[in-house]
Design an enzyme around this catalytic site. Structure first.
Site, PDB file in Angstrom:
ATOM      1  N   GLY A  93      22.295   0.513  16.022  1.00  0.00           N
ATOM      2  CA  GLY A  93      22.395  -0.621  15.932  1.00  0.00           C
ATOM      3  C   GLY A  93      21.182  -1.207  15.066  1.00  0.00           C
ATOM      4  CG  ASP A 138      25.835   4.084  10.388  1.00  0.00           C
ATOM      5  OD1 ASP A 138      26.640   5.436  10.291  1.00  0.00           O
ATOM      6  OD2 ASP A 138      24.236   3.705  10.675  1.00  0.00           O
TER       7      ASP A 138
END
Ligand code: AMP
Ligand code: MG
Length: 478
Positions: free
Chosen positions: A84, A246
């Protein structure tokens, strides 16, 4: 109201509100005025003091709704749900036109719920590398996120040694990564995945909503945009270095810069990331890895598409990539007509470069002169005979073209940059900046903004690396 906060507001349960943690003795060092104007970044924030105080004031219009986004990702092939925004925050968005959104994302903003063992910071070295690379790529015509500004500080940050913290505002259409969709799929949160898809389709792929299967149209767009991007990377000799899912943008832009490199000598298996021991992200692996990543992303589309539809859509990747790459390489050789044997000619040229360890960028630029002679080409190589043979074939092929030598040379110079961001050039600029002098960064940016121009006053920046800059090991730590 200058700013929007659609991600923060529409997807509240997919994000964490986090405030910027100010840096000690922060100074605005680079500001991308052209970009600021292009994205309509509010004029009153173009001033260093007002920008920094807006960034560090939790109630300012710019960062009142700052958030960290949750995502996961396949890192070196293994699924990691723990990722994240660990050190970046989405501050706000700008709507520059009805269909154009621009995210303002602050990298190095401090810890978030997704920081894990990290300190939430970015160092000056890596923010400069990101700033320079995104400008370099943009001006070569390669889609990329862009840097709006860079802030240095006196805050100590520890990597292999003590460095200083820095921040960078990054802009792009959105910060949505393959890993966003993968995360909500693999963590079995179908309602959140659905919300994310609805938001993404409405805000970023509205044209797909007019199609029979909006999700398939969206995946198809991502597949094709990614193929176009990788074709460009391969044709300009750009190595991303960390193609984890990602770090892959759904907009087909170059994203999340780490230990990237532009090739110096042409070495197909070149590995720019010195933590990549297996060469998973080597230069010549990039096309295959991008498809692997698209495949990983496609899992998140399985609730909306049949396996056959997914296969069919992923099947668009290879022909698109091959077609785009061939188009770009033909242009680099000055071939306007399309002939079947063109790619053989391209591959033979690349073999010459590989065998004699010749510089990728400089060698193509050498071909881009109107009065190119056989001698010029032969003298460029150690294998003179092979070079002579290739040149004869190339000359015969050029006879099938209709434009004049001058015209061809002009078009070739517009396809073969004279200047690319070689790692040694970035390193010199970083070394100066670490002493507090950003003039070299500015100069290098000026050069990289016109990569195809001769720029007689900047010839030195076209030089191949000196000995110390040849096999630089770029640390993954940033
Ligand atoms: P990257 O290698 O920069 O693509 O980052 C991979 C993951 O590690 C992401 O979830 C980042 O947010 C996180 N990360 C990287 N560096 C830091 C840091 N210094 N502090 C906290 N999280 C970080
Ligand atoms: Mg990343």
């Amino acid at each position: 109201m200058f700013f929007n906060h659609s991600y923060a507001k529409d997807l509240q349960d997919l994000v964490s509100p986090v405030k910027v943690a100010p840096l000690f003795n922060a100074k605005l060092r680079l500001f991308n005025k052209t970009l600021a104007q292009e994205i309509k970044f509010p004029e009153h924030l173009h001033q260093p003091e007002s920008l920094i105080s807006a960034l560090f004031n939790p109630q300012s219009e710019l960062n009142r709704h700052s958030i960290a986004q949750k995502y996961g990702g396949h890192q070196f092939g293994s699924w990691n749900p723990e990722l994240g925004d660990g050190r970046g925050l989405l501050l706000a968005e700008l709507r520059t036109s009805e269909s154009r959104n621009v995210d303002l994302h602050l990298k190095g903003a401090g810890k978030t719920p997704y920081s894990r063992f990290g300190d939430g910071r970015a160092v000056l070295r890596s923010t400069i590398r990101e700033y320079l690379a995104s400008e370099a790529l943009h001006h070569l015509g390669i889609p990329t996120s862009r840097a709006l500004c860079l802030i240095s500080s006196q805050e100590p940050v520890y990597r292999e040694k003590q460095e200083h913290g820095a921040m960078l505002i990054r802009t792009c259409q959105s910060h949505l990564r393959f890993g966003h969709f993968e995360y909500f799929y693999h963590s079995k949160q179908p309602e959140k995945l659905e919300k994310l898809f609805q938001y993404t389709l409405a805000n970023h792929f509205p044209q797909c909503l007019e199609q029979k299967n909006a999700h398939q149209a969206m995946l198809s767009q991502i597949v094709n945009d990614t193929a176009d991007l990788v074709a460009k990377w391969q044709s300009f000799g750009f190595c991303h270095g960390v193609m984890n899912t990602d770090n892959m943008s759904i907009h087909g832009i170059t994203f999340d810069f780490g230990p990237y490199a532009f090739l110096d000598n042409f070495e197909p298996g070149y590995i720019c990331n010195h933590s990549d021991h297996q060469g998973r992200y080597a230069f010549d692996q990039q096309p295959g890895v991008a498809l692997w990543n698209l495949n990983a992303l496609a899992h998140a589309f399985t609730p909306y598409m049949s396996i056959d539809e997914i296969k069919e859509t992923l099947g668009e990747y290879e022909p698109r990539l091959t077609e785009q790459y061939a188009k770009l390489m033909r242009k680099k050789l000055g071939l306007q007509q399309e002939k079947q044997a063109d790619m053989t000619l391209v591959n033979q040229w690349l073999s010459l470069l590989e065998n004699d360890k010749r510089d990728y960028t400089a060698s193509f630029r050498l071909l881009s002169q109107a009065n190119l002679s056989q001698q010029d080409v032969i003298d460029h190589f150690i294998g003179r005979e092979a070079a002579g043979t290739w040149f004869k074939q190339y000359s015969r092929r050029l006879e099938l073209e209709t434009q004049s030598c001058e015209q061809r040379a002009m078009l070739m110079r517009a396809a073969n940059p004279k200047y690319v961001l070689r790692n040694y050039l970035a390193q010199i600029a970083i070394d100066r900046a670490e002493e507090g002098n950003f003039a070299e960064c500015e100069r290098l940016l000026t050069v990289l903004q016109s990569p195809f121009e001769e720029q007689l006053e900047h010839q030195a920046y076209a030089k191949t690396p000196p000995d110390w800059g040849q096999s630089m090991e770029i640390s993954c730590s940033s």
